[in-house]
Design a protein around this motif. Structure first.
Motif, short mmCIF file in Angstrom:
data_model
loop_
_atom_site.label_atom_id
_atom_site.label_comp_id
_atom_site.label_asym_id
_atom_site.label_seq_id
_atom_site.Cartn_x
_atom_site.Cartn_y
_atom_site.Cartn_z
N THR A 104 0.90 -1.26 0.09
CA THR A 104 -0.13 -0.16 0.24
C THR A 104 0.75 1.16 0.04
O THR A 104 1.85 1.61 1.08
CB THR A 104 -0.78 0.02 1.23
OG1 THR A 104 -1.74 -1.10 1.38
CG2 THR A 104 -1.77 1.23 1.23
N VAL A 105 0.88 2.23 -0.84
CA VAL A 105 1.41 3.24 -0.96
C VAL A 105 0.47 4.40 -0.98
O VAL A 105 -0.66 4.35 -1.47
CB VAL A 105 2.05 3.58 -2.50
CG1 VAL A 105 2.62 4.89 -2.35
CG2 VAL A 105 3.22 2.49 -2.84
N THR A 106 0.71 5.29 0.09
CA THR A 106 -0.24 6.37 0.40
C THR A 106 0.53 7.75 -0.04
O THR A 106 1.12 8.19 0.91
CB THR A 106 -0.80 6.32 1.73
OG1 THR A 106 -1.35 4.96 2.01
CG2 THR A 106 -1.80 7.13 2.12
N PRO A 107 0.39 8.17 -1.09
CA PRO A 107 1.08 9.38 -1.67
C PRO A 107 0.52 10.49 -1.00
O PRO A 107 -0.56 10.34 -0.40
CB PRO A 107 1.27 9.29 -2.90
CG PRO A 107 -0.08 8.40 -3.49
CD PRO A 107 0.00 7.60 -2.26
N ARG A 108 1.15 11.50 -0.92
CA ARG A 108 0.79 12.81 -0.20
C ARG A 108 -0.53 13.09 -1.00
O ARG A 108 -1.24 13.97 -0.26
CB ARG A 108 1.90 13.89 -0.15
CG ARG A 108 2.86 13.50 0.78
CD ARG A 108 3.93 14.73 0.71
NE ARG A 108 5.14 13.97 0.01
CZ ARG A 108 6.14 14.44 -0.64
NH1 ARG A 108 5.80 15.82 -0.97
NH2 ARG A 108 6.95 13.68 -1.13
N SER A 109 -0.58 13.00 -2.30
CA SER A 109 -2.01 13.35 -2.80
C SER A 109 -2.07 12.41 -4.11
O SER A 109 -1.17 11.65 -4.55
CB SER A 109 -1.76 14.85 -3.49
OG SER A 109 -0.93 14.71 -4.70
N THR A 110 -3.29 12.42 -4.72
CA THR A 110 -3.42 11.66 -5.98
C THR A 110 -2.69 11.86 -6.90
O THR A 110 -2.62 11.15 -7.80
CB THR A 110 -5.00 11.46 -6.01
OG1 THR A 110 -5.47 12.79 -6.30
CG2 THR A 110 -5.88 10.94 -4.95
N THR A 111 -2.20 12.97 -6.88
CA THR A 111 -1.23 13.23 -8.14
C THR A 111 0.06 13.45 -7.85
O THR A 111 0.70 14.36 -8.68
CB THR A 111 -1.82 14.70 -8.74
OG1 THR A 111 -1.55 15.77 -7.69
CG2 THR A 111 -3.35 14.78 -9.18
N SER A 118 8.55 12.82 -18.71
CA SER A 118 7.32 12.37 -18.81
C SER A 118 7.13 11.92 -17.39
O SER A 118 7.85 11.08 -16.88
CB SER A 118 7.12 11.17 -19.74
OG SER A 118 7.36 11.73 -21.10
N MET A 119 5.88 12.57 -16.99
CA MET A 119 5.54 12.26 -15.47
C MET A 119 4.22 11.35 -15.64
O MET A 119 3.48 11.59 -16.27
CB MET A 119 5.63 13.40 -14.60
CG MET A 119 6.87 14.25 -14.56
SD MET A 119 8.14 13.47 -13.93
CE MET A 119 7.79 13.62 -12.19
N VAL A 120 4.13 10.30 -14.61
CA VAL A 120 2.94 9.37 -14.23
C VAL A 120 2.46 9.65 -12.82
O VAL A 120 3.30 9.89 -11.77
CB VAL A 120 3.10 8.21 -14.70
CG1 VAL A 120 3.44 8.16 -16.28
CG2 VAL A 120 4.37 7.51 -13.98
N CYS A 121 1.23 9.19 -12.39
CA CYS A 121 0.80 9.33 -11.05
C CYS A 121 1.34 8.10 -10.38
O CYS A 121 1.21 6.93 -11.09
CB CYS A 121 -0.69 9.43 -11.30
SG CYS A 121 -1.62 9.69 -9.64
N LEU A 122 2.01 8.15 -9.16
CA LEU A 122 2.60 7.27 -8.51
C LEU A 122 1.47 6.20 -7.89
O LEU A 122 1.84 5.01 -8.13
CB LEU A 122 3.04 8.09 -7.13
CG LEU A 122 3.79 6.75 -6.17
CD1 LEU A 122 4.84 6.02 -6.86
CD2 LEU A 122 4.13 7.56 -4.97
N THR A 123 0.25 6.61 -7.78
CA THR A 123 -0.75 5.71 -7.43
C THR A 123 -1.23 4.52 -8.65
O THR A 123 -1.47 3.51 -8.52
CB THR A 123 -2.33 6.40 -6.99
OG1 THR A 123 -2.50 7.12 -8.10
CG2 THR A 123 -2.01 7.04 -5.77
N ASP A 124 -0.74 5.09 -9.77
CA ASP A 124 -0.79 4.13 -11.04
C ASP A 124 0.17 3.24 -11.09
O ASP A 124 -0.18 2.20 -11.72
CB ASP A 124 -0.95 5.05 -12.41
CG ASP A 124 -2.27 5.52 -12.55
OD1 ASP A 124 -3.29 5.48 -11.90
OD2 ASP A 124 -2.29 6.58 -13.25
N VAL A 125 1.27 3.30 -10.38
CA VAL A 125 2.73 2.57 -10.51
C VAL A 125 2.79 1.74 -9.10
O VAL A 125 3.33 0.73 -9.21
CB VAL A 125 3.93 3.35 -10.69
CG1 VAL A 125 5.02 2.80 -10.50
CG2 VAL A 125 3.50 4.20 -11.90
#
Length: 161
Positions: free
Chosen positions: A2-9, A48-55
Motif C-alpha cells: 500500500t502506497v499512500t502518497p501525499r496526494s492523488t497526483t 514524462s511524469m505519471v501518477c504514483l498511484t498508477d504505479v
C-alpha cells in the motif's frame, strides 16, 4: 503493498516507473496510450511524469513509511536519496535496480554510493563482475575520505608489497 502518497497526483518520472516496476519504458508508454495510466505534466527537466498511484501496485519491493518520500526525492535527483534507495533495493536482492540508483548517486559524487557501487562490481551483483571498475569506484570513494574505502585500498596496496 500500500502506497499512500501525499496526494492523488503525486508524480514520478516514466523512467523511474519502468525501473522500479521491472517493466519496460515501452510497456509504460503503451499503458499511457491506452489510458491505463494518468500522464501528468512534464517536470522542469522535461521528463514524462505519471501518477504514483498508477504505479504503486507494480513496484517490485514493498515500500513502507518514509520509503515513498525516499523514492520521490531520488526521482527528483537527490544523491543521498538515490544512495539510500539503492541500498533498499539491494536489501531486497534487486541488484540491477540497486546499481541504477547507486550509479546515479555516485556520479553526483556521493562517496558512500561509490563504495557500494565498487562492491557491486566486485561481487557481480546487478552488473557483470569487473575488478577494474570495482577498484575505480572504491578508489574514488577513498579519495573523498570514505573510511571503509580507504581501508579497502590500503589492503589492496599492502598485497602488492
Amino acid at each position: 503493498m500500500t502506497v499512500t502518497p501525499r496526494s492523488t497526483t503525486t508524480a514520478i518520472s516514466l523512467d523511474t516507473a519502468a525501473i522500479i516496476s521491472e517493466r519496460s519504458k515501452r510497456t509504460w508508454q503503451r499503458r499511457l496510450a491506452e489510458g491505463e495510466v494518468i500522464r501528468l505534466a512534464d517536470d522542469a527537466r522535461g521528463r514524462s511524469m505519471v501518477c504514483l498511484t498508477d504505479v504503486a501496485a507494480l513496484i517490485c519491493i514493498p515500500l513502507q513509511g518514509d520509503d515513498v518520500d525516499l523514492l520521490l526525492e531520488a526521482d527528483a535527483g537527490s544523491a543521498a536519496a538515490q544512495r539510500d534507495l539503492g541500498q533498499l533495493f539491494a536489501s531486497h536482492e534487486k541488484y540491477e535496480i540497486a546499481v541504477h540508483w547507486l550509479r546515479q548517486a555516485a556520479e553526483q559524487g556521493d562517496a558512500d554510493a561509490m563504495q557500494c557501487l565498487g562492491a557491486a562490481h566486485a561481487a557481480g551483483e546487478g552488473v557483470a563482475q569487473d575488478n577494474d571498475l570495482a577498484l575505480m569506484w572504491v578508489a574514488r570513494s577513498a579519495a573523498q575520505g570514505h573510511v571503509i574505502a580507504r581501508a579497502q585500498t590500503r589492503g589492496l596496496l599492502s598485497c602488492g608489497s
